[in-house]
Design a protein around this motif. Structure first.
Motif, PDB file in Angstrom:
ATOM      1  N   UNK A 198     164.010  76.078 -25.528  1.00  0.00           N
ATOM      2  CA  UNK A 198     163.158  77.010 -24.770  1.00  0.00           C
ATOM      3  C   UNK A 198     162.299  77.876 -25.685  1.00  0.00           C
ATOM      4  N   UNK A 199     162.315  77.566 -26.994  1.00  0.00           N
ATOM      5  CA  UNK A 199     161.439  78.289 -27.919  1.00  0.00           C
ATOM      6  C   UNK A 199     162.112  79.462 -28.603  1.00  0.00           C
ATOM      7  N   UNK A 200     163.355  79.784 -28.203  1.00  0.00           N
ATOM      8  CA  UNK A 200     164.006  80.941 -28.824  1.00  0.00           C
ATOM      9  C   UNK A 200     164.635  80.563 -30.168  1.00  0.00           C
ATOM     10  N   UNK A 201     164.917  79.257 -30.339  1.00  0.00           N
ATOM     11  CA  UNK A 201     165.559  78.860 -31.593  1.00  0.00           C
ATOM     12  C   UNK A 201     164.696  77.953 -32.452  1.00  0.00           C
ATOM     13  N   UNK A 202     164.287  76.830 -31.893  1.00  0.00           N
ATOM     14  CA  UNK A 202     163.625  75.812 -32.711  1.00  0.00           C
ATOM     15  C   UNK A 202     162.112  75.919 -32.739  1.00  0.00           C
ATOM     16  N   UNK A 203     161.499  74.985 -33.463  1.00  0.00           N
ATOM     17  CA  UNK A 203     160.036  74.976 -33.590  1.00  0.00           C
ATOM     18  C   UNK A 203     159.412  74.050 -32.552  1.00  0.00           C
ATOM     19  N   UNK A 204     158.191  74.394 -32.171  1.00  0.00           N
ATOM     20  CA  UNK A 204     157.443  73.643 -31.164  1.00  0.00           C
ATOM     21  C   UNK A 204     157.344  72.155 -31.530  1.00  0.00           C
ATOM     22  N   UNK A 205     157.723  71.302 -30.613  1.00  0.00           N
ATOM     23  CA  UNK A 205     157.611  69.833 -30.757  1.00  0.00           C
ATOM     24  C   UNK A 205     158.403  69.244 -31.921  1.00  0.00           C
ATOM     25  N   UNK A 206     159.234  70.051 -32.570  1.00  0.00           N
ATOM     26  CA  UNK A 206     159.955  69.556 -33.736  1.00  0.00           C
ATOM     27  C   UNK A 206     161.268  68.898 -33.309  1.00  0.00           C
ATOM     28  N   UNK A 207     161.345  67.584 -33.468  1.00  0.00           N
ATOM     29  CA  UNK A 207     162.523  66.789 -33.108  1.00  0.00           C
ATOM     30  C   UNK A 207     162.878  66.912 -31.629  1.00  0.00           C
ATOM     31  N   UNK A 208     161.897  67.244 -30.825  1.00  0.00           N
ATOM     32  CA  UNK A 208     162.136  67.361 -29.388  1.00  0.00           C
ATOM     33  C   UNK A 208     160.831  67.141 -28.632  1.00  0.00           C
ATOM     34  N   UNK A 209     160.914  67.157 -27.319  1.00  0.00           N
ATOM     35  CA  UNK A 209     159.717  66.984 -26.502  1.00  0.00           C
ATOM     36  C   UNK A 209     159.477  65.527 -26.123  1.00  0.00           C
ATOM     37  N   UNK A 210     158.623  65.337 -25.103  1.00  0.00           N
ATOM     38  CA  UNK A 210     158.392  64.010 -24.526  1.00  0.00           C
ATOM     39  C   UNK A 210     157.861  63.000 -25.537  1.00  0.00           C
ATOM     40  N   UNK A 211     156.970  63.439 -26.416  1.00  0.00           N
ATOM     41  CA  UNK A 211     156.385  62.506 -27.375  1.00  0.00           C
ATOM     42  C   UNK A 211     157.441  62.003 -28.353  1.00  0.00           C
ATOM     43  N   UNK A 212     158.278  62.915 -28.818  1.00  0.00           N
ATOM     44  CA  UNK A 212     159.362  62.546 -29.737  1.00  0.00           C
ATOM     45  C   UNK A 212     160.325  61.565 -29.065  1.00  0.00           C
ATOM     46  N   UNK A 213     160.752  61.891 -27.862  1.00  0.00           N
ATOM     47  CA  UNK A 213     161.747  61.075 -27.160  1.00  0.00           C
ATOM     48  C   UNK A 213     161.194  59.671 -26.879  1.00  0.00           C
ATOM     49  N   UNK A 214     159.923  59.616 -26.445  1.00  0.00           N
ATOM     50  CA  UNK A 214     159.324  58.316 -26.127  1.00  0.00           C
ATOM     51  C   UNK A 214     159.123  57.488 -27.395  1.00  0.00           C
ATOM     52  N   UNK A 215     158.583  58.103 -28.451  1.00  0.00           N
ATOM     53  CA  UNK A 215     158.266  57.288 -29.615  1.00  0.00           C
ATOM     54  C   UNK A 215     159.511  56.957 -30.440  1.00  0.00           C
ATOM     55  N   UNK A 216     160.487  57.863 -30.480  1.00  0.00           N
ATOM     56  CA  UNK A 216     161.701  57.583 -31.256  1.00  0.00           C
ATOM     57  C   UNK A 216     162.779  56.891 -30.421  1.00  0.00           C
ATOM     58  N   UNK A 217     162.587  56.875 -29.121  1.00  0.00           N
ATOM     59  CA  UNK A 217     163.577  56.320 -28.198  1.00  0.00           C
ATOM     60  C   UNK A 217     164.975  56.878 -28.461  1.00  0.00           C
ATOM     61  N   UNK A 218     165.014  58.212 -28.643  1.00  0.00           N
ATOM     62  CA  UNK A 218     166.312  58.885 -28.777  1.00  0.00           C
ATOM     63  C   UNK A 218     166.268  60.289 -28.188  1.00  0.00           C
ATOM     64  N   UNK A 219     167.447  60.880 -27.926  1.00  0.00           N
ATOM     65  CA  UNK A 219     167.447  62.201 -27.280  1.00  0.00           C
ATOM     66  C   UNK A 219     166.901  63.284 -28.203  1.00  0.00           C
ATOM     67  N   UNK A 220     166.375  64.363 -27.624  1.00  0.00           N
ATOM     68  CA  UNK A 220     165.866  65.466 -28.443  1.00  0.00           C
ATOM     69  C   UNK A 220     167.002  66.263 -29.056  1.00  0.00           C
ATOM     70  N   UNK A 221     166.698  66.972 -30.108  1.00  0.00           N
ATOM     71  CA  UNK A 221     167.697  67.841 -30.721  1.00  0.00           C
ATOM     72  C   UNK A 221     168.082  68.924 -29.717  1.00  0.00           C
ATOM     73  N   UNK A 222     169.341  69.265 -29.707  1.00  0.00           N
ATOM     74  CA  UNK A 222     169.772  70.421 -28.905  1.00  0.00           C
ATOM     75  C   UNK A 222     170.154  70.101 -27.470  1.00  0.00           C
ATOM     76  N   UNK A 223     169.913  68.873 -27.015  1.00  0.00           N
ATOM     77  CA  UNK A 223     170.240  68.537 -25.628  1.00  0.00           C
ATOM     78  C   UNK A 223     171.689  68.077 -25.533  1.00  0.00           C
ATOM     79  N   UNK A 224     172.445  68.710 -24.624  1.00  0.00           N
ATOM     80  CA  UNK A 224     173.837  68.267 -24.448  1.00  0.00           C
ATOM     81  C   UNK A 224     173.874  67.295 -23.277  1.00  0.00           C
ATOM     82  N   UNK A 225     174.102  66.002 -23.559  1.00  0.00           N
ATOM     83  CA  UNK A 225     174.067  64.992 -22.503  1.00  0.00           C
ATOM     84  C   UNK A 225     175.452  64.476 -22.155  1.00  0.00           C
ATOM     85  N   UNK A 226     175.777  64.558 -20.872  1.00  0.00           N
ATOM     86  CA  UNK A 226     177.012  63.942 -20.386  1.00  0.00           C
ATOM     87  C   UNK A 226     176.627  62.596 -19.774  1.00  0.00           C
ATOM     88  N   UNK A 227     177.516  61.590 -19.835  1.00  0.00           N
ATOM     89  CA  UNK A 227     177.170  60.282 -19.282  1.00  0.00           C
ATOM     90  C   UNK A 227     176.676  60.371 -17.838  1.00  0.00           C
TER      91      UNK A 227
END
Ligand SMILES: CC(=O)N[C@H]1[C@@H](OP(=O)(O)O)O[C@H](CO)[C@@H](O)[C@@H]1O
Ligand SMILES: [Mg+2]
Length: 543
Positions: free
Chosen positions: A244-273
């Protein structure tokens, strides 16, 4: 037009000598330090465009998914659309003019476009949350836009922080005499939330309480605006915001472009199955969904699958209402081959392919009663012709029983889409509403079809303009021999498709390949990259 005053003021925003920037696919975009003069001049241009069209024009300061040190600007035309192509050329000329040439270039635009200087001008501004290491970037740059607007006598309203699609919405509202909605953040939140709540209140609560979704906001403006809006629709959906911008940097290892191009989850997201998760990009005009399965494998649901969900739903509703409207889906060459096949053969909607860049898709989608467009990267929306909108809203009131219910659902879906531009918040609410109404889990949605394995690569060349393409970028015309080489390589693999095109936003050539296995897609992409490197003047490391 007081050219003397313009020149004097321009010196405060002096253009670095020799710096040439081009108004590209998404406006001007580069290191924030080089943009002050561009901003001032886009303020000037917005005033001229406003005078010429007799309408409010928008200016958005953002660099979307680019790194934090970059920034950018784009102009928004009267119906909330991207700037007309002839004015993109004026923007490039104005941005490239040396100080002494500024009066001549401005006068030339006025003459060429027959701008009535006596007309009043009104410009609205929005900006994202960008800051550089030492100072706010977007805030300062938007002050330079205002300087340009006022020196030419234009009036303005500065909305401050907005997502890009919110600014498009404001412009559309202001120029449609209130028909489209109220031109305030409150108006935006209310219009969309009302439609969403109407849609979801029909869904019987199956005992699992409120629906919820996890949202990665790329540390950008989307976080602020989603937090602001969440209370409006909280009875239908709860959102859990990450990045949400309080901790990390804009678009750094997160965001739609990162997820689509790297085909992996963004940093900081806690995913349950099995949990639904999605990512916005830095200015919240793109969205992709994803989840992880019980074995911990990541599954991406991109723009193609979003377009599929939306267009099948719209088609079903039309069938229930008993209306045969002309519906079309617009994609680019990057759309996964499986999605195109599924849309044509199973959903049975006509699919069209345009050049990359939302303005091309948007334009094509306007040709239909209902046009759904999405880039594979998650930028898209649905457009409804005015006649369709009026008709459906009338049917929603007139029809009874199941038909009436379907018409009311469609009427609310129309209100829930941002028809001015692709909009991550609006698209998320549309998707959540459709999944709820159809009782689909994220896995069931994902299982509509299986993506063909694919790979995107980049190659650096001396001059990417040596590559020209045709057939919506699917065939290379120059350099000689390149298309033959690509066609020969494709013959080696099953279900293979590959194409190359010069990027409109980066100094690189993009390579796309898909085939029946990941290994084949990877090796085809690699071989095509090598052909580009050899035939189109590759530089740096050989692929
Ligand atoms: C393959 C790809 O995702 N290309 C993106 C990218 O354009 P390029 O011209 O490929 O650099 O940025 C555009 C603007 O955001 C977006 O519209 C487009 O889809
Ligand atoms: Mg964006």
């Amino acid at each position: 037009m007081d050219l003397e005053a313009v020149c004097k003021r321009s010196l405060v925003h002096a253009k670095p000598q020799g710096l040439i920037l081009q108004y590209g696919t998404a406006g001007f975009r580069t290191d924030a330090q080089h943009l002050d003069h561009i901003m001032f001049r886009m303020g000037l241009l917005a005033v001229l465009r406003s005078k010429q069209t007799g309408s409010t024009i928008g200016v958005m300061v953002t660099a979307s998914h680019n790194p934090e040190e970059d920034n950018g600007v784009k102009l928004v035309d009267p119906l909330g659309e991207m700037l007309a192509p002839s004015w993109e050329e004026h923007a490039t000329c104005l941005a490239s003019a040396e100080e002494q040439d500024l009066p001549r270039v401005l006068a030339a635009i006025v003459e060429k476009e027959a701008v009535d200087l006596l007309q009043t001008a009104f410009v609205v501004l929005g900006r994202d949350t960008r800051v550089t290491a030492f100072r706010p970037s977007s805030e300062k740059l938007s002050q330079s836009v205002i300087d340009g607007v006022t020196v030419l006598g234009g009036q303005f309203h500065d909305y401050g922080l907005l997502t890009t699609p919110q600014l498009h919405y404001m412009v559309y509202c202001r120029n449609s005499g209130g028909r489209y909605g109220l031109a305030t953040v409150e108006g935006y939140c209310q219009k969309l939330s009302k439609a969403f709540i109407e849609l979801t209140k029909q869904v019987s609560c199956s005992g699992d309480g409120t629906r919820s979704v996890k949202v990665d906001c790329a540390n950008g403006i989307g976080a602020l605006k989603l937090k602001e809006m969440a209370p409006y629709f909280s009875q239908g959906l709860s959102v859990q915001i990450f990045n949400d911008g309080t901790g990390g940097r804009l678009n750094h290892l997160c965001g739609a472009d990162f997820v689509k191009s790297q085909q992996k989850p963004p940093r900081g997201m806690e995913m349950e199955p099995g949990e639904r998760c999605c990512s916005f990009d830095g200015d919240a005009d793109r969205i992709v969904y994803y989840y992880c399965d019980a074995a911990g494998h990541f599954h991406l649901i991109d723009g193609d699958k979003i377009a599929t969900l939306i267009s099948s739903f719209l088609k079903e509703l039309l069938l229930e209402i008993g209306e045969s409207l002309n519906i079309g889906v617009v994609q680019t060459a990057y759309a996964n081959g499986s999605s195109t096949r599924y849309l044509e053969e199973v959903v049975k909607v006509p699919v069209y392919c345009t050049k990359t860049g939302v303005k091309h898709l948007h334009h094509k989608a306007q040709e239909f009663d209902i046009g759904v467009y999405f880039e594979a990267n998650g930028h898209g929306t649905a457009l409804f012709s005015e006649a369709v909108e009026v008709k459906i809203k009338r049917l929603a009131q007139e029809l009874e029983g199941e038909k009436g219910k379907a018409a009311r659902t469609l009427a609310n879906i129309i209100d829930l889409f941002n028809q001015a531009a692709g909009d991550a918040i609006s698209d998320m609410l549309v998707i959540e509403a459709i999944l709820a109404l159809k009782g689909l889990t994220v896995q069931q949605w994902d299982a509509l079809y299986v993506d063909l394995p694919n790979r995107q690569l980049k190659v650096k060349v001396v001059d990417r303009r040596v590559i020209s393409t045709t057939d919506a970028e699917r065939q290379a015309v120059t350099p000689p021999g390149l298309q033959e080489a690509i066609s020969d390589l494709m013959k080696k693999y099953k279900l293979a498709r590959a194409f190359v095109r010069p990027s409109g936003t980066e100094d690189i050539v993009r390579i796309y390949a898909e085939a029946n296995s990941q290994e084949s897609a990877d090796s085809l992409a690699c071989e095509v990259s090598l052909a580009v490197f050899q035939l189109a003047g590759g530089i740096g490391e050989r692929p």
